[in-house]
Design a protein around this motif. Structure first.
Motif, PDB file in Angstrom:
ATOM      1  N   PRO A  57       0.823  -1.208   0.000  1.00 54.63           N
ATOM      2  CA  PRO A  57       0.000   0.000   0.000  1.00 54.63           C
ATOM      3  C   PRO A  57       0.858   1.260   0.000  1.00 54.63           C
ATOM      4  CG  PRO A  57       0.022  -1.006   2.180  1.00 54.63           C
ATOM      5  CD  PRO A  57       0.723  -1.963   1.261  1.00 54.63           C
ATOM      6  N   SER A  58       0.369   2.313  -0.635  1.00 48.71           N
ATOM      7  CA  SER A  58       1.132   3.563  -0.729  1.00 48.71           C
ATOM      8  C   SER A  58       1.377   4.175   0.641  1.00 48.71           C
ATOM      9  CB  SER A  58       0.394   4.561  -1.620  1.00 48.71           C
ATOM     10  OG  SER A  58       0.261   4.061  -2.937  1.00 48.71           O
ATOM     11  N   TRP A  59       0.411   4.003   1.564  1.00 47.76           N
ATOM     12  CA  TRP A  59       0.566   4.614   2.882  1.00 47.76           C
ATOM     13  C   TRP A  59       1.751   4.010   3.634  1.00 47.76           C
ATOM     14  CZ3 TRP A  59       0.615   1.471   7.068  1.00 47.76           C
ATOM     15  CH2 TRP A  59      -0.044   0.239   6.979  1.00 47.76           C
ATOM     16  N   ALA A  60       2.081   2.755   3.360  1.00 45.89           N
ATOM     17  CA  ALA A  60       3.200   2.108   4.051  1.00 45.89           C
ATOM     18  C   ALA A  60       4.528   2.758   3.671  1.00 45.89           C
ATOM     19  CB  ALA A  60       3.225   0.617   3.726  1.00 45.89           C
ATOM     20  N   ILE A  61       4.613   3.205   2.410  1.00 45.13           N
ATOM     21  CA  ILE A  61       5.849   3.839   1.937  1.00 45.13           C
ATOM     22  C   ILE A  61       6.141   5.101   2.742  1.00 45.13           C
ATOM     23  CG2 ILE A  61       7.002   4.892  -0.046  1.00 45.13           C
ATOM     24  CD1 ILE A  61       5.238   3.135  -1.834  1.00 45.13           C
ATOM     25  N   MET A  62       5.118   5.962   2.886  1.00 41.35           N
ATOM     26  CA  MET A  62       5.306   7.219   3.596  1.00 41.35           C
ATOM     27  C   MET A  62       5.345   7.006   5.107  1.00 41.35           C
ATOM     28  SD  MET A  62       5.704   9.060   1.034  1.00 41.35           S
ATOM     29  CE  MET A  62       5.932  10.611   1.890  1.00 41.35           C
ATOM     30  N   SER A  63       4.601   6.009   5.599  1.00 41.90           N
ATOM     31  CA  SER A  63       4.595   5.746   7.039  1.00 41.90           C
ATOM     32  C   SER A  63       5.983   5.354   7.524  1.00 41.90           C
ATOM     33  CB  SER A  63       3.601   4.634   7.374  1.00 41.90           C
ATOM     34  OG  SER A  63       2.282   5.044   7.086  1.00 41.90           O
ATOM     35  N   SER A  64       6.689   4.575   6.713  1.00 38.39           N
ATOM     36  CA  SER A  64       8.044   4.178   7.070  1.00 38.39           C
ATOM     37  C   SER A  64       8.954   5.399   7.181  1.00 38.39           C
ATOM     38  CB  SER A  64       8.596   3.206   6.022  1.00 38.39           C
ATOM     39  OG  SER A  64       9.956   2.921   6.275  1.00 38.39           O
ATOM     40  N   ARG A  65       8.855   6.299   6.207  1.00 38.42           N
ATOM     41  CA  ARG A  65       9.681   7.513   6.235  1.00 38.42           C
ATOM     42  C   ARG A  65       9.363   8.364   7.459  1.00 38.42           C
ATOM     43  NH1 ARG A  65      12.290   8.440   1.268  1.00 38.42           N
ATOM     44  NH2 ARG A  65      12.380   6.420   0.221  1.00 38.42           N
ATOM     45  N   LEU A  66       8.073   8.520   7.748  1.00 34.59           N
ATOM     46  CA  LEU A  66       7.666   9.359   8.872  1.00 34.59           C
ATOM     47  C   LEU A  66       8.074   8.756  10.206  1.00 34.59           C
ATOM     48  CD1 LEU A  66       4.118  10.425   7.628  1.00 34.59           C
ATOM     49  CD2 LEU A  66       6.165  11.857   7.762  1.00 34.59           C
ATOM     50  N   LEU A  67       8.008   7.430  10.322  1.00 37.83           N
ATOM     51  CA  LEU A  67       8.392   6.768  11.573  1.00 37.83           C
ATOM     52  C   LEU A  67       9.877   6.966  11.851  1.00 37.83           C
ATOM     53  CD1 LEU A  67       7.550   5.072  13.954  1.00 37.83           C
ATOM     54  CD2 LEU A  67       7.918   3.001  12.586  1.00 37.83           C
ATOM     55  N   VAL A  68      10.695   6.906  10.817  1.00 36.35           N
ATOM     56  CA  VAL A  68      12.129   7.157  10.975  1.00 36.35           C
ATOM     57  C   VAL A  68      12.366   8.579  11.471  1.00 36.35           C
ATOM     58  CG1 VAL A  68      14.317   7.405   9.743  1.00 36.35           C
ATOM     59  CG2 VAL A  68      12.851   5.444   9.275  1.00 36.35           C
ATOM     60  N   GLN A  69      11.617   9.550  10.913  1.00 38.79           N
ATOM     61  CA  GLN A  69      11.763  10.939  11.343  1.00 38.79           C
ATOM     62  C   GLN A  69      11.319  11.123  12.787  1.00 38.79           C
ATOM     63  OE1 GLN A  69      13.385  12.990   9.292  1.00 38.79           O
ATOM     64  NE2 GLN A  69      13.426  11.261   7.863  1.00 38.79           N
ATOM     65  N   MET A  70      10.265  10.418  13.202  1.00 39.89           N
ATOM     66  CA  MET A  70       9.805  10.504  14.588  1.00 39.89           C
ATOM     67  C   MET A  70      10.869   9.992  15.553  1.00 39.89           C
ATOM     68  SD  MET A  70       6.917  11.981  14.869  1.00 39.89           S
ATOM     69  CE  MET A  70       5.472  12.467  13.938  1.00 39.89           C
ATOM     70  N   ILE A  71      11.566   8.947  15.145  1.00 44.34           N
ATOM     71  CA  ILE A  71      12.655   8.422  15.978  1.00 44.34           C
ATOM     72  C   ILE A  71      13.781   9.447  16.084  1.00 44.34           C
ATOM     73  CG2 ILE A  71      14.449   6.642  16.112  1.00 44.34           C
ATOM     74  CD1 ILE A  71      12.424   4.692  14.896  1.00 44.34           C
ATOM     75  N   LEU A  72      14.060  10.132  14.987  1.00 49.03           N
ATOM     76  CA  LEU A  72      15.073  11.197  15.013  1.00 49.03           C
ATOM     77  C   LEU A  72      14.636  12.341  15.926  1.00 49.03           C
ATOM     78  CD1 LEU A  72      16.208  11.442  11.259  1.00 49.03           C
ATOM     79  CD2 LEU A  72      17.504  10.532  13.207  1.00 49.03           C
ATOM     80  N   ILE A  73      13.333  12.628  15.941  1.00 49.01           N
ATOM     81  CA  ILE A  73      12.814  13.682  16.816  1.00 49.01           C
ATOM     82  C   ILE A  73      13.043  13.304  18.278  1.00 49.01           C
ATOM     83  CG2 ILE A  73      10.669  14.744  17.662  1.00 49.01           C
ATOM     84  CD1 ILE A  73       9.694  14.684  14.726  1.00 49.01           C
TER      85      ILE A  73
END
Length: 257
Positions: A96-112
């Motif tokens: 699903p397309s949402w999984a592609i962006m969710s992965s990117r956003l989760l990585v950024q949240m960890i960086l936050i």
């Protein structure tokens, strides 16, 4: 006829996360620079602590770190991968397309979470600033909410602009503006008798994305200082996130054509 096997969403998301973390590791120099920005602010603004308080310095430092992650990290990586056709290739895979962006956003949240932790460590090591357990917990929550604003703002930039070089230039310009805003508010609040122009600018900045995030971060560090104005700042922050996200997602293209 062979039956097509569609992998589980959890399996796909796990593979995407592994790939995204690998990319972050390979680009660790850029990540380190992003993480260094708030630490530099903590150490160089030490003189403001006796005047404005430790929460003010830490909240500004984390805010600028969140901006760096959202604008300099997330935005440019999305623009670069889109230009290389990575998103186009991922979209033809059985996921699903949402999984592609969710992965990117989760990585950024960890960086936050990481940048917030580093600011706490730097504040304690260099300036002897400590918070209560509730203060630490509430600040992490505020950092996630604030980080969402700048990630969604980065999504707007990458959604409205297709050329990766233009995205890079725009994100740098916006980041520079936020830095200047932070410096202006710091100098203005140290002035005991601000003029009318400074008062008006302080009000504008207070309710800007920079100001609202800084407000909830500062109040989160000292839970007892949370007021109705802080709650309003939280609601405005969430409003910014929704508006930016809608605009960014609506205008985002998976390729540059």
């Amino acid at each position: 006829m062979e039956e097509t096997i569609i992998p589980k969403t959890s399996t796909v998301l796990g593979a995407l996360l592994k790939a995204d973390f690998t990319v972050q590791w390979r680009n660790r120099r850029a990540v380190v620079l992003v993480l260094l920005v708030p630490i530099i602010i903590v150490t160089t603004w030490k003189g403001m602590i006796p005047i404005l308080g430790g929460a003010y310095v830490l909240s500004n430092s984390i805010t600028l770190g969140l901006i760096a992650i959202g604008l300099m990290g997330y935005t440019n990586s999305i623009a670069r991968d889109r230009d290389k056709g990575i998103f186009q290739r991922l979209r033809v895979a059985p996921m699903p397309s949402w999984a592609i962006m969710s992965s990117r956003l989760l990585v950024q949240m960890i960086l936050i979470a990481l940048v917030t932790t580093l600011v706490f460590i730097a504040g304690n090591s260099f300036d002897k600033i400590t918070l209560t357990r509730a203060g630490y917990a509430l600040t992490y929550f505020a950092a996630m909410v604030g980080g969402a604003v700048y990630l969604s703002l980065g999504q707007v930039i990458v959604g409205l602009i297709k050329n990766p070089e233009s995205v890079n230039a725009t994100s740098r310009l916006v980041y520079f503006v936020f830095i200047m805003v932070g410096m202006f508010t710091g100098i203005s609040q140290m002035d005991n008798k601000p003029n009318l122009f400074e008062k008006n600018m302080i009000q504008i900045v207070t309710w800007s994305p920079y100001g609202t995030v800084k407000t909830i971060l500062a109040a989160g560090m000292v839970p007892g200082s949370w007021t109705m104005d802080t709650t309003n700042a939280l609601l405005v922050t969430l409003g910014y996130t929704v508006v930016f996200a809608v605009i960014g997602i609506k205008n985002f293209k998976w390729n540059t054509k």
